[in-house]
Scaffold this motif. Structure first.
Motif, mmCIF file in Angstrom:
data_model
loop_
_atom_site.group_PDB
_atom_site.id
_atom_site.type_symbol
_atom_site.label_atom_id
_atom_site.label_comp_id
_atom_site.label_asym_id
_atom_site.label_seq_id
_atom_site.Cartn_x
_atom_site.Cartn_y
_atom_site.Cartn_z
ATOM 1 N N ALA A 31 16.710 -27.545 3.258
ATOM 2 C CA ALA A 31 18.039 -28.145 3.404
ATOM 3 C C ALA A 31 18.822 -27.460 4.520
ATOM 4 C CB ALA A 31 18.793 -28.056 2.087
ATOM 5 N N ALA A 50 23.928 -33.315 6.047
ATOM 6 C CA ALA A 50 22.989 -32.244 5.704
ATOM 7 C C ALA A 50 23.726 -31.055 5.098
ATOM 8 C CB ALA A 50 22.211 -31.811 6.942
ATOM 9 N N GLN A 52 26.459 -31.203 3.271
ATOM 10 C CA GLN A 52 26.802 -31.562 1.894
ATOM 11 C C GLN A 52 25.600 -31.377 0.974
ATOM 12 O OE1 GLN A 52 28.249 -35.561 1.493
ATOM 13 N NE2 GLN A 52 29.195 -35.151 -0.475
ATOM 14 N N THR A 53 24.427 -31.818 1.417
ATOM 15 C CA THR A 53 23.202 -31.660 0.634
ATOM 16 C C THR A 53 22.872 -30.183 0.430
ATOM 17 O OG1 THR A 53 22.368 -33.711 1.590
ATOM 18 C CG2 THR A 53 20.762 -32.296 0.501
ATOM 19 N N ARG A 56 25.202 -28.536 -2.110
ATOM 20 C CA ARG A 56 24.833 -28.886 -3.486
ATOM 21 C C ARG A 56 23.628 -28.074 -3.954
ATOM 22 N NH1 ARG A 56 25.969 -33.341 -6.553
ATOM 23 N NH2 ARG A 56 23.801 -33.378 -7.232
ATOM 24 N N LYS A 57 22.632 -27.945 -3.083
ATOM 25 C CA LYS A 57 21.431 -27.195 -3.456
ATOM 26 C C LYS A 57 21.750 -25.717 -3.654
ATOM 27 C CE LYS A 57 17.950 -30.292 -1.604
ATOM 28 N NZ LYS A 57 17.214 -30.653 -2.789
#
Length: 86
Positions: A31, A50, A52-53, A56-57
């Motif tokens: 990520a 990317a 934002q992803t 979250r991860k």
């Protein structure tokens, strides 16, 4: 090798946890690499998505106990600074 039954069980569970942790860390690296790739191509929209992803991860990794919360916060701060500078 352990002789005690409970220790044998513990070895099995810790191996499962190790593999799960490695999987989560690998997803994190992927990520963050996606954010870096978007930054290199100067694509603001892709970089924001990317980011934002990746955020979250990172948060999920903290909740699963893979990363310390300050470590995740530091990583999120670093990548968001790069995205905002774009």
């Amino acid at each position: 090798m352990a002789n005690i039954k409970s220790q044998k069980k513990r070895i099995l569970t810790s191996e499962k946890a190790r593999q799960r942790n490695n999987s989560v860390k690998s997803e994190l690296k992927t990520a963050i690499r996606a954010v870096t790739t978007a930054l290199d191509s100067s694509d603001k929209d892709a970089a924001a998505a990317a980011l934002q992803t990746a955020s979250r991860k990172l948060d999920k990794a903290v909740s699963k106990g893979v990363l310390h919360k300050n470590n995740a916060a530091n990583r999120k701060s670093a990548i968001s600074k790069k995205v905002n500078a774009l």
